[in-house]
Design an enzyme around this catalytic site. Structure first.
Site, mmCIF file in Angstrom:
data_model
loop_
_atom_site.group_PDB
_atom_site.id
_atom_site.type_symbol
_atom_site.label_atom_id
_atom_site.label_comp_id
_atom_site.label_asym_id
_atom_site.label_seq_id
_atom_site.Cartn_x
_atom_site.Cartn_y
_atom_site.Cartn_z
ATOM 1 C CB THR A 66 -0.921 0.042 1.230
ATOM 2 O OG1 THR A 66 -0.116 0.051 2.415
ATOM 3 C CG2 THR A 66 -1.840 -1.158 1.264
ATOM 4 N N GLY A 67 0.387 2.300 -0.589
ATOM 5 C CA GLY A 67 1.142 3.542 -0.638
ATOM 6 C C GLY A 67 0.210 4.727 -0.627
ATOM 7 C CE LYS A 68 2.800 9.398 3.046
ATOM 8 N NZ LYS A 68 3.706 10.530 3.340
ATOM 9 C CD GLU A 69 2.223 9.096 -3.617
ATOM 10 O OE1 GLU A 69 2.829 8.000 -3.655
ATOM 11 O OE2 GLU A 69 2.515 10.001 -2.826
ATOM 12 C CB ALA A 70 -0.165 3.575 -6.611
ATOM 13 C CB VAL A 72 1.620 -3.017 -5.654
ATOM 14 C CG1 VAL A 72 2.082 -4.076 -6.651
ATOM 15 C CG2 VAL A 72 2.268 -1.667 -5.969
ATOM 16 C CD GLU A 170 10.126 -9.631 -14.549
ATOM 17 O OE1 GLU A 170 10.814 -10.659 -14.421
ATOM 18 O OE2 GLU A 170 10.540 -8.590 -15.090
ATOM 19 C CG ASP A 216 11.149 8.970 -3.747
ATOM 20 O OD1 ASP A 216 11.745 9.551 -2.816
ATOM 21 O OD2 ASP A 216 10.091 8.340 -3.584
ATOM 22 C CG ASN A 221 12.706 3.418 -4.259
ATOM 23 O OD1 ASN A 221 13.918 3.255 -4.229
ATOM 24 N ND2 ASN A 221 12.123 4.604 -4.198
ATOM 25 C CG ASP A 233 7.945 2.324 -5.959
ATOM 26 O OD1 ASP A 233 7.020 1.706 -6.515
ATOM 27 O OD2 ASP A 233 8.192 2.221 -4.755
#
Length: 283
Positions: A66-70, A72, A170, A216, A221, A233
């Protein structure tokens, strides 16, 4: 099948798929491959493990990150009753409906343009449509970055396809759906860490030689799979010339990486690395 992809010999997922009536069940959908244009598909030659059959089903197996923008998700794309045509994918889905959950700084988008004037106005106003446009732009930016870096031979996940706010790529992990650990999670000795640093420095050189910085980069990442480092990322990848802050972001990547390794007693110098990358970017 590439060395990074999952093998499906005696896959535990086979027992979870009910293909008797060859219709999507709960958590399934027909493959979205036929619905995307050729420019929204990964570069050729494609790895042999990419499933392109219109008869395949996509089955979701839960969230990976989970992330702030997306977020997976783990996805299996498979043709019913054909063990040779099945693979695991990572499905990255950008959020666009809630502005408070989208924090990508405009610093990364300097030098980029939006052709559609309506979209540009919506972005400026931060309307609901604008937030959706922003999410789509980030998914396409990451897809394009992955394509470019894959073609240059950088160790990134192969970008399978992009559709709206969803990017399929992938899956880096094992056949049971366990993702490769981040570098930050590794408990390695000094010699092994030094080897990881050498790999990362080379990855940064590949980026810099193409005129880009990750923007970043950190131990969070970078994945380690079977002894090799993979970088993920990439939506914020920056052109170090076109972006006014490109060199600053490249320098920050160097500092972030070297600070992490220095704390673990691996010899590295951020300024020296930065100088090497600058030289690579001008060759």
């Amino acid at each position: 099948m590439s060395e990074f992809s999952a093998s499906f010999d005696a896959s535990p997922f086979e027992t979870t798929l009910a293909f008797a009536d060859v219709e999507p069940g709960e958590g399934q959908r027909w493959t979205t491959w036929p619905s995307v244009t050729p420019t929204e598909r990964g570069p050729e030659p494609r790895p042999s493990w990419v499933v392109t059959s219109a008869g395949a089903l996509d089955t979701e197996f839960g969230i990976l990150k989970t992330g702030k923008e997306a977020d997976v998700f783990l996805l299996e794309r498979a043709v019913p009753d054909d063990p040779a045509q099945r693979t695991l994918l990572a499905a990255k889905r950008y959020r666009g409906s809630d502005h408070s959950s989208f924090h990508r700084s405009s610093v990364y988008t300097e030098g980029r343009s939006t052709r559609n004037t309506r979209d540009a106005r919506a972005l400026a106003k931060k309307s609901g449509h604008g937030r959706e446009v922003a999410a789509i732009q980030w998914s396409f930016a990451e897809f394009e970055a992955l394509c470019r870096m894959w073609e240059l031979g950088a160790p990134v996940p192969y970008p399978v396809q992009v559709s709206g706010t969803e990017l399929l790529m992938e899956f880096i992990g094992d056949a049971n759906g366990t993702a490769a650990p981040r570098l930050a999670q590794m408990r390695s000795d000094r010699a092994e860490l030094a080897g990881f640093y050498a790999q990362i420095a080379e990855i940064m050189r590949v980026f810099a030689a193409a005129g880009f910085a990750h923007g970043d980069l950190s131990a969070y990442n970078l994945l380690v799979h079977e002894g090799r480092v993979r970088v993920i990322d990439l939506p914020q990848i920056v052109d170090i010339i076109a972006n006014p802050q490109g060199l600053d972001l490249l320098h920050r990547d160097c500092v972030n990486v070297c600070d992490w390794f220095t704390r673990r007693r691996v010899d590295c110098d951020a300024e020296e690395l930065f100088a090497e990358l600058l030289a690579a970017s001008y060759t």
